[in-house]
Design an enzyme around this catalytic site. Structure first.
Site, PDB file in Angstrom:
ATOM      1  N   PHE A 310      43.207  36.843  38.997  1.00 45.28           N
ATOM      2  CA  PHE A 310      43.952  38.090  38.846  1.00 45.28           C
ATOM      3  C   PHE A 310      43.122  39.141  38.126  1.00 45.28           C
ATOM      4  CE2 PHE A 310      46.944  34.565  38.701  1.00 45.28           C
ATOM      5  CZ  PHE A 310      47.897  34.919  39.632  1.00 45.28           C
ATOM      6  N   ASP A 311      43.239  40.377  38.579  1.00 47.98           N
ATOM      7  CA  ASP A 311      42.879  41.505  37.739  1.00 47.98           C
ATOM      8  C   ASP A 311      44.014  41.640  36.716  1.00 47.98           C
ATOM      9  OD1 ASP A 311      41.610  43.940  36.886  1.00 47.98           O
ATOM     10  OD2 ASP A 311      43.187  45.007  37.969  1.00 47.98           O
ATOM     11  N   LYS A 312      43.765  42.294  35.601  1.00 48.23           N
ATOM     12  CA  LYS A 312      44.810  42.390  34.573  1.00 48.23           C
ATOM     13  C   LYS A 312      45.655  43.647  34.723  1.00 48.23           C
ATOM     14  CE  LYS A 312      43.933  43.574  30.278  1.00 48.23           C
ATOM     15  NZ  LYS A 312      44.894  44.697  30.036  1.00 48.23           N
ATOM     16  N   VAL A 507      43.867  38.665  43.301  1.00 54.94           N
ATOM     17  CA  VAL A 507      44.967  39.630  43.299  1.00 54.94           C
ATOM     18  C   VAL A 507      44.551  40.839  42.474  1.00 54.94           C
ATOM     19  CG1 VAL A 507      47.435  39.957  42.879  1.00 54.94           C
ATOM     20  CG2 VAL A 507      46.547  37.665  43.326  1.00 54.94           C
TER      21      VAL A 507
END
Length: 638
Positions: A310-312, A507
């Site tokens: 994941f990106d944050k 994501v």
């Protein structure tokens, strides 16, 4: 003539059925063999006509189709004067085709429903200020449109006046109305349930979110997975092989009826149709639940994902950060704030928006020679001064010295989970701001659902400082957390995981996520992200609804299972029929065709179950089970 016959297939099927009933009535009730014979001969001829035409068309393009097998079988039965068998076989084949088309149309109902939801007209403000109803194709970007209660929003736009509740189910799959007021974004194809609003058209026609959904779903449903391509290749060899086997059977046994029966029993119809119907139904289900799956191959790969990265910001978090803490180090604070705001006004980064919101009204200065340092910040010339705005790495690159007080503040702000934005003027640190973003509501339960569905590694990669990323990872129970990651660092991490043989999904939602989205085995974009991110992804979660991610994974797993079930059914039926032919005396052409058509309907109906698929979870139990390492709390309706 050929096209007229094919257009009349349904009528021919009905007439053939009536003639067969008449034939049996003449035989068993009237005891009239002439009625029996004539009825079945006519039924055989008219029933064979559309099948023979389709066989001829297939042979013209050098394809030995199922129609070829059936045509040869029917001609053979007719020549040996087995009119009862030939009539019944043609009727069952045509009737089966009719039922197949009916049920297949239902699997494509999602795209049909989407198309029907497309708005056809709009109330457009004309030059005299009055609103007139026009065709939606006449709306251009920048036009002012009026949307009344119960009407469909005609374009993607921004609310200028008014307020109302909009049903966005066509976009997000969520039927709960969403409140819209001034400056809110609205989507084409959604319905204003109450209120009256005026909107500015931002995207029109095929460029609207709704238009892109229809285009993507159409492309996805027309695509073919590796399994489908293999079955296509297999059927091209399999069907001629059945012909050869039937010919060998005739050579050895001199039994024409037995050879013809082999042709009928060997038809691979269920095998050919089984995988496509599963894929189409799965893609259709996703479209109705706010998940765009871009093709059949995506379903296969996504169903096997064990690592999700994941990106944050904007993915695990809301993407609407706010300034939580700040510190000033120079004596020209007001001037420094003005310079900072002037530079951040040049950026559309979420942190920049948070800073501008915090500083409010200030005197802006002209900004020249702007240089974006990827993953670090911005350096620019403002009012003749060199201004650097970014993270600690940028300050070090600029030669800015952080004294003990500043370093202590940096450490404290990081521990509290802040993203850091430092501002230096002419090489001297002036401002430190700590900005915090809120974790998306419910995202922890969603991640636990992913674990329950078999995802082993949940990883966050962020350009943010390590302290902030660690806090997010700890709160959400992630497997790994890596901060200070540039776009190329994220891509390198994904490549490293892939080199270990892992199937990786990524994501994200931003432009800087595009390389990772493209590199990952499955790129998943948040629907409100950038166009580049959406275009380079394999899966789109509409309206950035993170809760759609577990549904997407569960759906692809269910679809992959469904494909395997259909293949097993198709192959199993062929073996059963051939075994019955060899080891029993009750198998004949009519029974074989009946079972063959029945198997096709079974795989279609099995695939259609996916249209009603929903991921069901009990939130509290999911969380508890995830913490205990159990994987039984997420249930999938089959």
């Amino acid at each position: 003539m050929q096209s007229a016959v094919l257009r009349s297939k349904n009528q021919i099927t009905l007439l053939s059925g009536i003639l067969i009933v008449l034939g049996f009535f003449g035989h068993f009730v009237l005891h009239n063999e002439l009625v029996f014979l004539v009825s079945f001969v006519i039924a055989s001829i008219i029933g064979a006509a559309p099948i023979a035409i389709q066989a001829y068309q297939a042979l013209k393009v050098k394809v030995v189709s199922i129609d070829v097998l059936v045509t040869i079988a029917v001609i053979g039965a007719f020549l040996i004067q087995n009119f009862e068998e030939s009539a019944i076989v043609t009727f069952l084949f045509l009737f089966g085709s009719y039922l197949e088309q009916r049920t297949l149309n239902k699997t494509r109902s999602a795209i049909k429903e989407l198309t029907e939801m497309a708005p056809e007209s709009a109330w457009k403000q004309m030059a005299n200020g009055e609103f007139e109803e026009v065709d939606v194709d006449e709306v251009d970007e920048g036009d002012i449109l009026l949307v009344k209660t119960g009407a469909k929003v005609p374009v993607d736009g921004t609310v200028l006046t008014g307020e109302g509740h909009i049903n966005e189910a066509s976009i997000t799959g969520e039927a709960v109305p969403v409140t819209k007021s001034i400056d809110s974004g609205v989507f084409a194809g959604t319905i204003l349930e109450n209120g009256t609003i005026q909107i500015r058209a931002d995207r029109v026609g095929e460029d609207t979110t709704f238009g892109r959904i229809i285009e993507l779903v159409e492309e996805a449903q027309d695509s073919k997975s590796e399994a489908e391509r293999f079955i296509d290749r297999f059927s091209k060899h399999y069907t001629p092989a059945v012909l050869v086997i039937a010919f060998i059977v005739w050579l050895v046994t001199r039994n024409v009826e037995l050879a013809i029966t082999v042709l009928v029993l060997g038809c691979p119809g269920a095998l050919v149709i089984g995988v496509p119907v599963s894929n189409v139904a799965g893609i259709g289900n996703g479209a109705r639940h706010g998940v765009l799956l871009k093709g059949s191959e995506v379903i296969n790969d996504f169903s096997r994902v064990e690592t999700v990265v994941f990106d944050k910001t904007g993915t695990l978090t809301i993407g609407n950060p706010e300034v939580a803490e700040k510190a000033f180090y120079g004596e020209r604070t007001e001037e420094a704030i003005g310079f900072l705001a002037s530079v951040e006004r040049e950026s559309d980064h979420p942190l920049a928006k948070a800073i501008l919101k915090e500083v409010g009204e200030v005197d802006f200065s002209p900004v020249d020679e702007t240089e974006v340092v990827k993953g670090s910040g911005i350096v620019a010339s403002v009012g003749g001064h060199r201004v650097a705005v970014g993270n600690v790495s940028l300050m070090e690159a600029e030669g800015v010295v952080l004294d003990e007080s500043a370093r202590a503040d940096v450490e404290l702000f990081e521990k509290r989970g802040n993203s850091l934005v430092l501002t230096s003027i002419d090489g001297k640190l002036e401002i430190l701001m700590g900005i915090r973003d809120q974790i998306r509501p419910g995202v922890k339960d969603d991640l636990n659902q992913l674990k329950a569905l078999g995802v082993k590694n949940l990883v966050v990669l962020s350009g943010d400082n390590q302290g902030t990323v660690d806090l997010v990872a700890e709160e959400l129970g992630l497997t790994e957390a890596h901060g200070h990651m540039l776009p190329e660092d994220k891509s390198a991490y994904i490549a490293k995981m892939q080199a270990k043989g892992e199937i990786v999904a990524f994501v994200g939602d931003g432009v800087n996520d595009s390389p990772s989205l493209a590199l990952a085995d499955i790129g998943i974009a948040m629907g409100s992200g950038t166009d580049v991110a959406i275009e380079t992804s394999d899966v789109v979660l509409m309206n950035s609804d993170f809760s759609r991610l577990p549904h997407a994974l569960g759906l692809t797993k269910a679809t992959a299972r469904n494909m395997k079930q259909n293949i097993a059914i198709a192959v199993g039926v062929v073996f059963l029929l051939l075994a019955s032919l060899l080891f029993s005396d009750w198998m004949n052409m009519s029974i074989g065709m009946l079972v063959h058509e029945g198997s096709i309907l079974v795989v279609i109906l099995n695939g259609m179950r996916l249209l009603k698929y929903e991921l069901k979870a009990r939130g509290k139990e999911v969380s508890q089970a995830a913490s205990l390492g159990k994987t039984t709390t997420v249930t999938e309706s089959k």
